[in-house]
Scaffold this motif. Structure first.
Motif, PDB file in Angstrom:
ATOM      1  N   VAL A 139       0.869  -1.172   0.000  1.00 58.44           N
ATOM      2  CA  VAL A 139       0.000   0.000   0.000  1.00 58.44           C
ATOM      3  C   VAL A 139       0.909   1.227   0.000  1.00 58.44           C
ATOM      4  CG1 VAL A 139      -1.787   1.263   1.260  1.00 58.44           C
ATOM      5  CG2 VAL A 139      -1.776  -1.247   1.289  1.00 58.44           C
ATOM      6  N   ASP A 140       0.847   2.015  -1.066  1.00 60.61           N
ATOM      7  CA  ASP A 140       1.698   3.201  -1.139  1.00 60.61           C
ATOM      8  C   ASP A 140       1.056   4.371  -0.397  1.00 60.61           C
ATOM      9  OD1 ASP A 140      -0.271   4.110  -2.838  1.00 60.61           O
ATOM     10  OD2 ASP A 140       0.998   4.224  -4.604  1.00 60.61           O
ATOM     11  N   ASP A 141       1.718   5.516  -0.430  1.00 62.33           N
ATOM     12  CA  ASP A 141       1.231   6.683   0.320  1.00 62.33           C
ATOM     13  C   ASP A 141      -0.072   7.243  -0.240  1.00 62.33           C
ATOM     14  OD1 ASP A 141       2.548   7.569  -1.972  1.00 62.33           O
ATOM     15  OD2 ASP A 141       3.252   9.401  -1.036  1.00 62.33           O
ATOM     16  N   LYS A 142      -0.445   6.884  -1.471  1.00 55.68           N
ATOM     17  CA  LYS A 142      -1.714   7.327  -2.054  1.00 55.68           C
ATOM     18  C   LYS A 142      -2.781   6.232  -1.984  1.00 55.68           C
ATOM     19  CE  LYS A 142       0.598  10.391  -5.315  1.00 55.68           C
ATOM     20  NZ  LYS A 142       0.549  11.660  -4.806  1.00 55.68           N
ATOM     21  N   TRP A 143      -2.451   5.101  -1.409  1.00 50.96           N
ATOM     22  CA  TRP A 143      -3.362   3.971  -1.227  1.00 50.96           C
ATOM     23  C   TRP A 143      -3.908   3.451  -2.560  1.00 50.96           C
ATOM     24  CZ3 TRP A 143      -5.170   1.935   3.656  1.00 50.96           C
ATOM     25  CH2 TRP A 143      -4.496   2.470   4.734  1.00 50.96           C
ATOM     26  N   ARG A 144      -3.098   3.491  -3.610  1.00 47.85           N
ATOM     27  CA  ARG A 144      -3.564   3.109  -4.949  1.00 47.85           C
ATOM     28  C   ARG A 144      -4.025   1.654  -5.041  1.00 47.85           C
ATOM     29  NH1 ARG A 144       0.909   6.574  -8.168  1.00 47.85           N
ATOM     30  NH2 ARG A 144       2.123   5.855  -6.400  1.00 47.85           N
ATOM     31  N   SER A 145      -3.323   0.725  -4.410  1.00 42.56           N
ATOM     32  CA  SER A 145      -3.738  -0.682  -4.508  1.00 42.56           C
ATOM     33  C   SER A 145      -5.099  -0.899  -3.846  1.00 42.56           C
ATOM     34  CB  SER A 145      -2.684  -1.613  -3.903  1.00 42.56           C
ATOM     35  OG  SER A 145      -2.415  -1.274  -2.560  1.00 42.56           O
ATOM     36  N   VAL A 146      -5.336  -0.261  -2.705  1.00 44.32           N
ATOM     37  CA  VAL A 146      -6.629  -0.388  -2.018  1.00 44.32           C
ATOM     38  C   VAL A 146      -7.733   0.248  -2.862  1.00 44.32           C
ATOM     39  CG1 VAL A 146      -7.939   0.282   0.037  1.00 44.32           C
ATOM     40  CG2 VAL A 146      -5.554  -0.470   0.268  1.00 44.32           C
ATOM     41  N   LYS A 147      -7.472   1.426  -3.399  1.00 45.64           N
ATOM     42  CA  LYS A 147      -8.469   2.111  -4.228  1.00 45.64           C
ATOM     43  C   LYS A 147      -8.795   1.293  -5.482  1.00 45.64           C
ATOM     44  CE  LYS A 147      -7.249   6.762  -2.734  1.00 45.64           C
ATOM     45  NZ  LYS A 147      -6.593   8.027  -3.114  1.00 45.64           N
ATOM     46  N   TYR A 148      -7.774   0.679  -6.085  1.00 48.06           N
ATOM     47  CA  TYR A 148      -7.996  -0.116  -7.289  1.00 48.06           C
ATOM     48  C   TYR A 148      -8.902  -1.315  -6.996  1.00 48.06           C
ATOM     49  CZ  TYR A 148      -7.234  -2.949 -11.416  1.00 48.06           C
ATOM     50  OH  TYR A 148      -7.432  -3.715 -12.533  1.00 48.06           O
ATOM     51  N   ILE A 149      -8.596  -2.058  -5.928  1.00 49.19           N
ATOM     52  CA  ILE A 149      -9.407  -3.231  -5.596  1.00 49.19           C
ATOM     53  C   ILE A 149     -10.817  -2.808  -5.190  1.00 49.19           C
ATOM     54  CG2 ILE A 149      -9.642  -5.210  -4.041  1.00 49.19           C
ATOM     55  CD1 ILE A 149      -7.443  -5.521  -6.200  1.00 49.19           C
ATOM     56  N   ASN A 150     -10.943  -1.732  -4.422  1.00 46.96           N
ATOM     57  CA  ASN A 150     -12.281  -1.246  -4.045  1.00 46.96           C
ATOM     58  C   ASN A 150     -13.090  -0.833  -5.272  1.00 46.96           C
ATOM     59  OD1 ASN A 150     -12.321  -1.695  -1.282  1.00 46.96           O
ATOM     60  ND2 ASN A 150     -11.324   0.250  -0.829  1.00 46.96           N
ATOM     61  N   SER A 191      -8.055  -8.053   2.690  1.00 48.00           N
ATOM     62  CA  SER A 191      -7.763  -7.885   4.110  1.00 48.00           C
ATOM     63  C   SER A 191      -7.644  -6.406   4.460  1.00 48.00           C
ATOM     64  CB  SER A 191      -6.454  -8.590   4.458  1.00 48.00           C
ATOM     65  OG  SER A 191      -5.350  -7.897   3.881  1.00 48.00           O
ATOM     66  N   GLU A 192      -7.681  -6.125   5.734  1.00 47.83           N
ATOM     67  CA  GLU A 192      -7.377  -4.780   6.211  1.00 47.83           C
ATOM     68  C   GLU A 192      -5.886  -4.531   6.011  1.00 47.83           C
ATOM     69  OE1 GLU A 192      -9.448  -2.446   7.513  1.00 47.83           O
ATOM     70  OE2 GLU A 192     -11.093  -3.787   6.990  1.00 47.83           O
ATOM     71  N   PRO A 193      -5.468  -3.302   5.728  1.00 41.28           N
ATOM     72  CA  PRO A 193      -4.035  -3.025   5.615  1.00 41.28           C
ATOM     73  C   PRO A 193      -3.317  -3.352   6.924  1.00 41.28           C
ATOM     74  CG  PRO A 193      -5.311  -1.221   4.726  1.00 41.28           C
ATOM     75  CD  PRO A 193      -6.281  -2.143   5.405  1.00 41.28           C
ATOM     76  N   SER A 194      -2.152  -3.964   6.797  1.00 39.37           N
ATOM     77  CA  SER A 194      -1.355  -4.320   7.974  1.00 39.37           C
ATOM     78  C   SER A 194       0.113  -4.105   7.662  1.00 39.37           C
ATOM     79  CB  SER A 194      -1.618  -5.772   8.371  1.00 39.37           C
ATOM     80  OG  SER A 194      -1.232  -6.641   7.324  1.00 39.37           O
ATOM     81  N   LEU A 195       0.922  -4.089   8.705  1.00 38.87           N
ATOM     82  CA  LEU A 195       2.360  -3.944   8.496  1.00 38.87           C
ATOM     83  C   LEU A 195       2.892  -5.169   7.779  1.00 38.87           C
ATOM     84  CD1 LEU A 195       3.566  -2.417  11.871  1.00 38.87           C
ATOM     85  CD2 LEU A 195       3.410  -1.282   9.665  1.00 38.87           C
TER      86      LEU A 195
END
Length: 107
Positions: free
Chosen positions: A18-29, A79-83
């Motif tokens: 997950v980058d600083d712009k949350w692109r991977s999360v936004k793409y999957i959503n 999943s929820e973002p995690s370390l």
């Protein structure tokens, strides 16, 4: 199951940073949003949200070993973002459903 020119697979899990712009999360959503109408609750036809995906496997020298073309792919959970293993980065795990894969060996 294996067929001439490919094999049938049920699904796979992919881990993404997950980058600083949350692109991977936004793409999957946004991909999830193509599956169900948010207003009516009705589902779209699978042909609307299923995609093709190519995954490449490289050796330790950076040489391509094989390419996997996966057809009829769509996410079923995230999943929820995690370390991640790198404590400075977040990661997500996405489970995909799919129906067909064709492997092409480079060598």
């Amino acid at each position: 199951m294996h067929f001439v020119g490919g094999s049938q697979i049920d699904g796979f899990t992919m881990n993404m940073y997950v980058d600083d712009k949350w692109r991977s999360v936004k793409y999957i959503n946004s991909w999830f949003a193509t599956m169900q109408n948010g207003t009516t609750g009705g589902f779209y036809l699978p042909s609307y949200y299923m995609k093709e995906m190519e995954v490449e496997l490289y050796d330790t020298k950076g040489d391509l070993i094989l390419t996997s073309k996966i057809d009829n792919v769509f996410p079923i959970s995230m999943s929820e973002p995690s370390l991640s293993q790198n404590p400075d980065k977040l990661s997500i795990s996405v489970e995909f459903k799919c129906y067909w894969q064709t492997l092409t060996w480079a060598k």
